[in-house]
Each structure stands twice: as C-alpha cells, then as structure tokens.
Motif scaffolding. Structure first.
Motif, PDB file in Angstrom:
ATOM      1  N   ASN A 205       0.823  -1.213   0.000  1.00 43.69           N
ATOM      2  CA  ASN A 205       0.000   0.000   0.000  1.00 43.69           C
ATOM      3  C   ASN A 205       0.861   1.268   0.000  1.00 43.69           C
ATOM      4  N   THR A 206       1.941   1.238   0.784  1.00 42.28           N
ATOM      5  CA  THR A 206       2.840   2.399   0.847  1.00 42.28           C
ATOM      6  C   THR A 206       3.495   2.660  -0.504  1.00 42.28           C
ATOM      7  N   PHE A 208       2.479   1.571  -3.462  1.00 37.05           N
ATOM      8  CA  PHE A 208       1.464   1.864  -4.481  1.00 37.05           C
ATOM      9  C   PHE A 208       1.029   3.326  -4.404  1.00 37.05           C
ATOM     10  N   LYS A 209       0.814   3.797  -3.182  1.00 44.94           N
ATOM     11  CA  LYS A 209       0.394   5.192  -3.004  1.00 44.94           C
ATOM     12  C   LYS A 209       1.513   6.155  -3.394  1.00 44.94           C
ATOM     13  N   LYS A 210       2.745   5.769  -3.117  1.00 44.54           N
ATOM     14  CA  LYS A 210       3.892   6.605  -3.483  1.00 44.54           C
ATOM     15  C   LYS A 210       4.008   6.715  -4.997  1.00 44.54           C
ATOM     16  N   THR A 212       1.426   5.991  -7.347  1.00 46.41           N
ATOM     17  CA  THR A 212       0.216   6.420  -8.059  1.00 46.41           C
ATOM     18  C   THR A 212      -0.555   7.548  -7.373  1.00 46.41           C
ATOM     19  N   GLY A 213      -0.311   7.742  -6.090  1.00 45.49           N
ATOM     20  CA  GLY A 213      -1.040   8.768  -5.362  1.00 45.49           C
ATOM     21  C   GLY A 213      -2.338   8.280  -4.756  1.00 45.49           C
ATOM     22  N   SER A 214      -2.642   6.999  -4.943  1.00 44.28           N
ATOM     23  CA  SER A 214      -3.870   6.430  -4.367  1.00 44.28           C
ATOM     24  C   SER A 214      -3.616   5.010  -3.896  1.00 44.28           C
ATOM     25  N   THR A 215      -4.543   4.476  -3.123  1.00 44.69           N
ATOM     26  CA  THR A 215      -4.409   3.100  -2.645  1.00 44.69           C
ATOM     27  C   THR A 215      -4.836   2.148  -3.764  1.00 44.69           C
ATOM     28  N   ASP A 218      -8.678   2.105  -4.158  1.00 39.07           N
ATOM     29  CA  ASP A 218      -9.186   3.331  -4.786  1.00 39.07           C
ATOM     30  C   ASP A 218      -8.847   3.370  -6.282  1.00 39.07           C
ATOM     31  N   TYR A 219      -7.648   2.878  -6.590  1.00 44.32           N
ATOM     32  CA  TYR A 219      -7.218   2.867  -7.997  1.00 44.32           C
ATOM     33  C   TYR A 219      -8.133   1.959  -8.825  1.00 44.32           C
TER      34      TYR A 219
END
Length: 223
Positions: A205-206, A208-210, A212-215, A218-219
C-alpha cells in the motif's frame, strides 16, 4: 548511526524481507533505550529521599525485562532471517563514488552506463526478477552479468533511486496492469500483492500510493 547506515545499505541493495530486519532492530533499540532510561531514573530515586519509588521501579523493570526476553525469543523463532548480518562486502554508493574521486576515475562512463541501463531495463521487463520477494542487487547483477558495484552506481547514482524503490516500481506497474484487467476483477488486492513480489500489505500500500497517489482499492474503483 549504525542503524541509519544499515537502512541505507538495505535500500541500496535489497528489495524484500531484509527491510524488516532494520525495522526490528530499530524497535529493539527503542525498547532498550526505554529500559536503560528507566534504570537511570530508578538509580536516581535509590539515592534520594524516596527509595521506595526506586524499589517499585525495580519490580517494573524486572517484569519489563521478562517481556523483552519473550519478545526477543518469539522474533528469533519465527523470523530467523532477522538475525543474519548484512553482507560485510557491501558499501554505500556515496563511499564508492568518493573512492573513485580519490582515484581520479569516473564512476561510470556515460556510454557504458547508457548501454547497461538499457540492458537492465530489458532484463527487468522480460525476465521479471522483481516477482521474487527476496530479490537482491546481487541476484540482478548475476542475471545481467554486470558487477554489483557498477550496478549499484547505475541504479542508486545514475537513476537516483534506491534499489528498493527501483524494484518496487516494476512491481507496482505489474500490479496496475492486473488491476486494469477486467478478466481479473475478482482477484483480491492481497492476492495481487503476493503475485507481484510484495510480502506484506502495508509495504504494498505504501509503495502503491507513493507511485500512483492512491491506494490499490481506490485505484481499482477509479478505472
């Protein structure tokens, strides 16, 4: 200072479970710091007008030591890999560059580095070594026949990325492809993270969010 150096070495050379070793060592250092701080407080009260407080703290410290010992043994039995040392031959990229400067030699020639970069990217895309959750820079070095030292400089200095982030980029790109695939809409996020080379939901999750900017959840919903 040693832990900071260890973390940097992990990030520059590993892309999997080894990061847990640093996290565990950091936690253990914090716990020991608290223990020794409490011991100092106990000794202060011991030679003050409130020796009974020292006696109370001593009882608490004995119980705390028992908890620490059990925790240590639990970690040792369930995660023996945590107690393996970092390869003593590994050097920080900054140290390698400094050595090259002292020798008045360029760390990597521009043409050579560009060729090696193409070779590296082709290898990552075609062979997909990032699917291995315990991938190390030594594994990649062996796969593309480029010395570890040169490969480390290429990724950490030329690309300005830690090996850890470099590998995770390919893992996330692969995960994004799976999330976009309508035929795999029933595949859970947990299944995907293991399929692309991650070994924990939090690290996935960390990363992926880094990237793409989303979880991941959510993506998938936004597609």
């Amino acid at each position: 200072m040693i832990l900071r150096k260890a973390k940097k070495l992990y990030l520059e050379n590993y892309a999997g479970t080894s990061i847990k070793s640093y996290n565990w060592l950091f936690q253990f250092t914090i716990v020991l710091t608290v223990l020794y701080a409490a011991t100092i407080v106990k000794n202060i009260f011991k030679f003050s007008d409130y020796p009974y407080i020292s006696a109370g703290i001593k009882v608490g410290l004995l119980a705390f030591q028992l908890v620490i010992t059990c925790w240590y043994l639990f970690k040792a039995l369930n995660n023996p890999g945590l107690f393996r040392n970092i390869d003593s031959k590994l050097k920080l990229v900054s140290d390698i560059i400094l050595e090259e400067k002292k020798k008045e030699q360029p760390a990597l020639k521009e043409n050579e580095s560009n060729e090696e970069l193409v070779k590296l990217r082709k290898y990552m895309i075609e062979e997909k070594p990032f699917l291995n959750p315990s991938l190390t820079i030594q594994d990649v070095s062996k796969g593309i026949e480029i010395p570890v030292r040169d490969l480390s400089l290429l990724i950490n200095h030329k690309l300005e990325q830690h090996f850890y982030d470099f590998v995770n980029t390919y893992r996330i790109e692969n995960a994004m492809e799976i999330l976009k695939d309508v035929t795999k809409s029933k595949v859970t996020v947990l299944e995907i993270l293991y399929d692309v080379g991650f070994n924990s939901k939090s690290s996935f999750n960390t990363a992926f969010k880094k990237h793409t900017g989303s979880t991941p959840t959510d993506y998938r919903k936004s597609l």
